[in-house]
Design a protein around this motif. Sequence first.
Motif, PDB file in Angstrom:
ATOM      1  N   LYS A 217       0.943  -1.106  -0.001  1.00  0.00           N
ATOM      2  CA  LYS A 217      -0.043  -0.039   0.241  1.00  0.00           C
ATOM      3  C   LYS A 217       0.763   1.302   0.054  1.00  0.00           C
ATOM      4  O   LYS A 217       0.447   2.242  -0.289  1.00  0.00           O
ATOM      5  N   ILE A 218       2.134   1.062   0.664  1.00  0.00           N
ATOM      6  CA  ILE A 218       3.198   2.355   0.484  1.00  0.00           C
ATOM      7  C   ILE A 218       4.453   1.768  -0.202  1.00  0.00           C
ATOM      8  O   ILE A 218       4.608   0.444   0.135  1.00  0.00           O
ATOM      9  N   ASP A 219       4.980   2.216  -1.032  1.00  0.00           N
ATOM     10  CA  ASP A 219       6.117   1.780  -1.878  1.00  0.00           C
ATOM     11  C   ASP A 219       7.327   1.979  -0.923  1.00  0.00           C
ATOM     12  O   ASP A 219       7.870   3.123  -0.810  1.00  0.00           O
ATOM     13  N   GLY A 220       7.717   0.878  -0.485  1.00  0.00           N
ATOM     14  CA  GLY A 220       8.728   1.055   0.495  1.00  0.00           C
ATOM     15  C   GLY A 220      10.137   0.694  -0.202  1.00  0.00           C
ATOM     16  O   GLY A 220      11.379   0.921   0.664  1.00  0.00           O
ATOM     17  N   THR A 221       9.965   0.567  -1.520  1.00  0.00           N
ATOM     18  CA  THR A 221      11.327   0.512  -2.506  1.00  0.00           C
ATOM     19  C   THR A 221      12.034   1.797  -2.624  1.00  0.00           C
ATOM     20  O   THR A 221      12.990   2.070  -3.308  1.00  0.00           O
ATOM     21  N   ILE A 222      11.289   3.069  -2.314  1.00  0.00           N
ATOM     22  CA  ILE A 222      11.697   4.235  -2.803  1.00  0.00           C
ATOM     23  C   ILE A 222      12.994   4.576  -1.949  1.00  0.00           C
ATOM     24  O   ILE A 222      13.358   4.300  -0.864  1.00  0.00           O
ATOM     25  N   PRO A 223      14.116   4.956  -2.661  1.00  0.00           N
ATOM     26  CA  PRO A 223      15.433   5.274  -1.997  1.00  0.00           C
ATOM     27  C   PRO A 223      15.420   6.205  -1.075  1.00  0.00           C
ATOM     28  O   PRO A 223      14.572   7.071  -1.143  1.00  0.00           O
ATOM     29  N   ALA A 224      16.059   5.879   0.104  1.00  0.00           N
ATOM     30  CA  ALA A 224      16.190   6.676   1.350  1.00  0.00           C
ATOM     31  C   ALA A 224      16.795   8.088   0.968  1.00  0.00           C
ATOM     32  O   ALA A 224      17.575   8.143   0.194  1.00  0.00           O
ATOM     33  N   PRO A 225      16.158   8.884   1.629  1.00  0.00           N
ATOM     34  CA  PRO A 225      16.644  10.589   1.090  1.00  0.00           C
ATOM     35  C   PRO A 225      17.825  10.880   1.515  1.00  0.00           C
ATOM     36  O   PRO A 225      18.545   9.980   2.516  1.00  0.00           O
ATOM     37  N   VAL A 226      18.693  11.391   1.051  1.00  0.00           N
ATOM     38  CA  VAL A 226      20.080  11.695   0.989  1.00  0.00           C
ATOM     39  C   VAL A 226      20.296  12.141   2.610  1.00  0.00           C
ATOM     40  O   VAL A 226      21.187  11.787   3.133  1.00  0.00           O
ATOM     41  N   ILE A 227      19.462  13.339   2.981  1.00  0.00           N
ATOM     42  CA  ILE A 227      19.442  13.553   4.435  1.00  0.00           C
ATOM     43  C   ILE A 227      19.391  12.557   5.606  1.00  0.00           C
ATOM     44  O   ILE A 227      20.042  12.548   6.422  1.00  0.00           O
ATOM     45  N   ALA A 228      18.600  11.319   5.112  1.00  0.00           N
ATOM     46  CA  ALA A 228      18.606  10.270   5.872  1.00  0.00           C
ATOM     47  C   ALA A 228      19.785   9.281   5.946  1.00  0.00           C
ATOM     48  O   ALA A 228      20.296   8.922   7.225  1.00  0.00           O
ATOM     49  N   LYS A 229      20.305   9.249   4.905  1.00  0.00           N
ATOM     50  CA  LYS A 229      21.641   8.552   4.658  1.00  0.00           C
ATOM     51  C   LYS A 229      22.542   9.227   5.374  1.00  0.00           C
ATOM     52  O   LYS A 229      23.510   8.477   6.062  1.00  0.00           O
TER      53      LYS A 229
END
Length: 299
Positions: A217-229
Amino acid sequence: NKLELTTQMLAKLAKRTKNISKLNRHRTIRCQHNKWGPKSGEYHRTSTQYTFSTKEQILALDVKMDTNSIPHKTPTGIMDHIAKGAVKFLRVVSDMYFKDNYLFRAVMLETVAAVPGFVGGMHQHLRTLRKLEHNNWIKTLTDEAENERMHLMTFMEIVKPVGMQRVLIFLTQGIFFNFFLFFYMLFPKTAHRFVGYLEEEAVKTYTKMLEYIDNGKIDGTIPAPVIAKNYWNMYEGATLRDVVLVIRADEMDHRDVNHTMADRIKDRNNMSKDISISRDDLYTLKSIQNDENNSPTQK
């Protein structure tokens, strides 16, 4: 000779001005390219337990939970029941408004969750100045506020509030900040208990979000944002699901810290100056489970 000297000085000044202009233009372009500022090594790293989030460490956080059976701190008095009731009321209202929109719910949650740590840290800071004594709670609380703010900045890279959503965020923060500011002055113990219960609901929210990701229901494969990395120093290839896992773990930390602070405050003028929680308690909830097992309602 004087004319030649003056001409040379003017030429040097013009050259220096040109070099400074180039340097400032380079700095401006660099800041625009990296709008979040410093790289990972220069972030305020101590505001989270997870400063080196390898793939193995994040997988270790992937513990299946049932939102209906997550242990919670059992209220022990009238004020505890009031704190819990207030959080339950807020939960019902948010469920009615956000429904299944868990990404925007997370944005709204973090705009509120970042307030208590700042307010509590400010109060403790001013208190230590008045009483001329050391206080170990200040950094713990301001770290919490910083951590919650980074949660918000991370989700802002995925969800872009517009129009009435921004107005709602503005009004919610203004009302909650002023309420919590005075409430903490009068009832610091209940204020921390309230935050503890609020963080319990945050754990449920992110657990539900993980369920939505796993169900597609939510696309969890979206790359993690740069700020999170950068902030969590996440491995290359980290995804939104990894981000939600580490944020949920952060919220568990805040839950345990605030419940422990509430337990150590006897009254407004008698606050503990030390806060330490065993890492073994952060995920197994041993202390909370013991409270439930020893409570009259469980016997």
